[in-house]
Design a protein around this motif. Structure first.
Motif, PDB file in Angstrom:
ATOM      1  N   TYR A 265       0.836  -1.197   0.000  1.00  0.00           N
ATOM      2  CA  TYR A 265       0.000   0.000   0.000  1.00  0.00           C
ATOM      3  C   TYR A 265       0.871   1.247   0.000  1.00  0.00           C
ATOM      4  O   TYR A 265       1.955   1.264   0.586  1.00  0.00           O
TER       5      TYR A 265
ATOM      6  N   ARG B 119      -2.729   5.046   1.715  1.00  0.00           N
ATOM      7  CA  ARG B 119      -3.796   5.159   0.716  1.00  0.00           C
ATOM      8  C   ARG B 119      -4.419   3.790   0.501  1.00  0.00           C
ATOM      9  O   ARG B 119      -3.726   2.819   0.176  1.00  0.00           O
ATOM     10  N   ALA B 120      -5.720   3.704   0.687  1.00  0.00           N
ATOM     11  CA  ALA B 120      -6.465   2.475   0.413  1.00  0.00           C
ATOM     12  C   ALA B 120      -6.515   2.267  -1.102  1.00  0.00           C
ATOM     13  O   ALA B 120      -6.378   3.224  -1.876  1.00  0.00           O
ATOM     14  N   PRO B 121      -6.720   1.041  -1.557  1.00  0.00           N
ATOM     15  CA  PRO B 121      -6.789   0.784  -2.998  1.00  0.00           C
ATOM     16  C   PRO B 121      -7.848   1.628  -3.720  1.00  0.00           C
ATOM     17  O   PRO B 121      -7.717   1.902  -4.908  1.00  0.00           O
ATOM     18  N   ASP B 122      -8.883   2.083  -3.002  1.00  0.00           N
ATOM     19  CA  ASP B 122      -9.922   2.912  -3.622  1.00  0.00           C
ATOM     20  C   ASP B 122      -9.540   4.392  -3.704  1.00  0.00           C
ATOM     21  O   ASP B 122     -10.299   5.207  -4.208  1.00  0.00           O
ATOM     22  N   GLY B 123      -8.358   4.737  -3.172  1.00  0.00           N
ATOM     23  CA  GLY B 123      -7.883   6.107  -3.242  1.00  0.00           C
ATOM     24  C   GLY B 123      -8.036   6.911  -1.961  1.00  0.00           C
ATOM     25  O   GLY B 123      -7.433   7.970  -1.823  1.00  0.00           O
ATOM     26  N   ASN B 124      -8.859   6.436  -1.036  1.00  0.00           N
ATOM     27  CA  ASN B 124      -9.037   7.157   0.219  1.00  0.00           C
ATOM     28  C   ASN B 124      -7.765   7.098   1.060  1.00  0.00           C
ATOM     29  O   ASN B 124      -7.094   6.071   1.117  1.00  0.00           O
TER      30      ASN B 124
END
Length: 117
Positions: A84, A103-108
């Motif tokens: 990550y 950063r999470a894989p979804d962008g958050n």
């Protein structure tokens, strides 16, 4: 990683200007901390909580949530091992909070921290 608490970080233009609505109308009357750019408010009756954030003072991006863990070093190692993106490295901040932003894989962007208090 084991999350011990998760709090919403609500982006506001000005923490001081916004807090009246959240403390008065929503009843989050206990101010747990206020750094000027970030503050946490809690309802003493229900335990509901919210963090108001205008702009992170030491990181390049703002987090959408804050997650507390009892093993910050393990959480940091695991995030790196899983590949990550680390947005802000593991740091003991001037206000005493040890944290990193990932950063999470979804962008958050997630603020992961540990506080000894």
């Amino acid at each position: 990683m084991r999350a011990t608490s998760i709090m919403t970080n609500l982006h506001v233009a000005d923490v001081e200007a916004a807090k009246g609505f959240y403390t008065g109308y929503l009843g989050l009357s206990t101010e747990e901390f206020n750094l000027g750019w970030a503050a946490r408010y809690v309802s003493p009756e229900t335990g509901a909580m919210l963090q108001l954030v205008s702009a992170d003072a030491t990181a390049s991006e703002d987090a959408v949530i804050s997650v507390l863990t009892d093993d910050i070093e393990g959480a940091y190692s695991q995030a790196k091992q899983l590949g990550y993106e680390i947005v802000h490295p593991l740091t003991t901040e001037p206000w005493g909070h040890r944290r990193f932003l990932v950063r999470a894989p979804d962008g958050n962007v997630i603020n992961v921290g540990y506080h000894s208090d």
